[in-house]
Design a protein around this motif. Sequence first.
Motif: not given
Length: 591
Positions: A539-544
């Motif tokens: 999810i962190q990768d998708l947000i960034i």
Amino acid sequence: MYQPSELSAVLLKQNILTALQMDAATKELGPDLKGFEPYLLKNKLIDDEKMAEVKAELYHLPYKNLIDMDIKDAAVYFLSKDISQNYEIVCFYKDYKTARIGLTDFDLKAMEAVNFLAQGQNLQIEYYLISEHSFREIFKRYERMEEEISTALDVKAKSRQEEGLEATKKESGEEELLKEEDVNNAPVAKIVSVIIKHAVEARASDIHVEPFANESRVRYRIDGMLHNSLVLPKSIHSSVVARIKVMAKLKLDETRIPQDGRLSLVVDKRQIDFRVSTLPLTGSEKVEMRILDQTKGVTALEDLGFDVHCYDLIKEALKKTSGILLLTGPTGSGKTTTLYSLINILNKESVNISTLEDPIEYQIKGVNQSQIRPELGFTFATGLRSFLRQDPNIIMVGEVRDEETAELAVHAGLTGHLVLSTLHTNDALGAIFRLLDMKMEPFLLASTLRTVIAQRLVRRLCLDCRKEATFADKIAEEIMTTLRELPLETLQKEIPGLNTLEDIKTWKIYEPVGCDHCARTGYQDRTAISEVISINEKIQDLIINHRENLNIEQIKASQAFISIKQAGLFKVLQGITDLNEVLRVVEIENL
């Protein structure tokens, strides 16, 4: 209308009258028995209550003795004094669905008048036969009300006269105190007392006192739903508002702008706090009172109703020592209650917890609680900035309302603080996009956001009157489709006794009925349904890097996820609530 001969037949059959007494009545009144009922009462051959019971049998109506009943004023005042007097009828019970009317005689015109009145409120009317004595005792309530209204109007006139005098001289504390004493001594205080006492007895969370063209309406919010409780004459609305303002230490002569205040009372031996808010309307003011029962304290997390999966994720999130935990949902979804439960768990002697609230609803021992005051420049943002210099471990911010507060919350999460707050979005995923819309740097948000909880509240079925039911075939298929996305092990963990998904077709569920215990609503209290997102590496990768691809399917692919819709269906299958209640608070397609 029954015939005297029908009445005499019943009295003889029930051995209330003897044959000799009947012969004497016939000789005095004639064969047609004209004036038979007054004759029986005058000669004490039957008492008032027994006469009403016999007449009820003739009219095929249920009989009710009101003398020893505990009848709420809110029910009596459903009917105006004129209607009650003209038709000799009273209302002795009323909730948001049903009104019970006592008739002294079978009167179609009276029924037409009541039915017309009920149409505007979608009320179901139940008719009973009562005695003249019952009617007279209940009707006295109107006379007491008129006395209170008369005195209240005198107080209002005096108050207006004083305001006219104040226009010609400077205000003084002594003059303001005099005005308050007048309102405090007025019998209108009794009306306010009844409103408050009845609200607490009815488990209301809010009281609304609203002005209309020809009346003043009092409504209670019970288990999340507003119910009409009392209608007062428009002439005393200002006096009622003034009384509440005095109790909450608000300015009596300020009616142009909203005001906020608090008051504390002992009601039924319980310490109750009230948050009071006034709102100026055209020509009058509306009052809203939030009821905070201090005797209940903070609800434990396990008592809020979270399903097993969400509860485990929340407990895991509380082990974090830094970052942001967000609660989302519309107004009235229980976010603040959950926040208090989380703070209660985190509240230990070894940590420093500071909160910024608007308002402070419950005092928690060992927690530094601050009330924001925007009018003085003490906002969530300025308070949060000051908190960072108070060496906190955990910070609770009532709500992230603007970009500055969001930025400071992210900064606090980055610098080793655990931040708990709320946000107004419809679901957990929406909270991420809302923060990004607040111009949060994606890499900072991904680094600090730990967990997002979205929740709603559904009403619990009353255990005293719920009845068994089963799903229609089409509904069962749709529910199976919604739950088929989840592993069977998860379903079996949440719904004890479920072996296969096919069991849902014959699963025993419940639906509301209504009884005295739940005030005929069919529901008692509320429980939470929720969804939780853990911000993991994917999810962190998708947000960034790929927030355009961030959607619920990606969330499901990254972690075990139960939606609010599915959580609501768990509660239905567990017999805690019914499908219509879930449909009311959660939009479920095709059901």
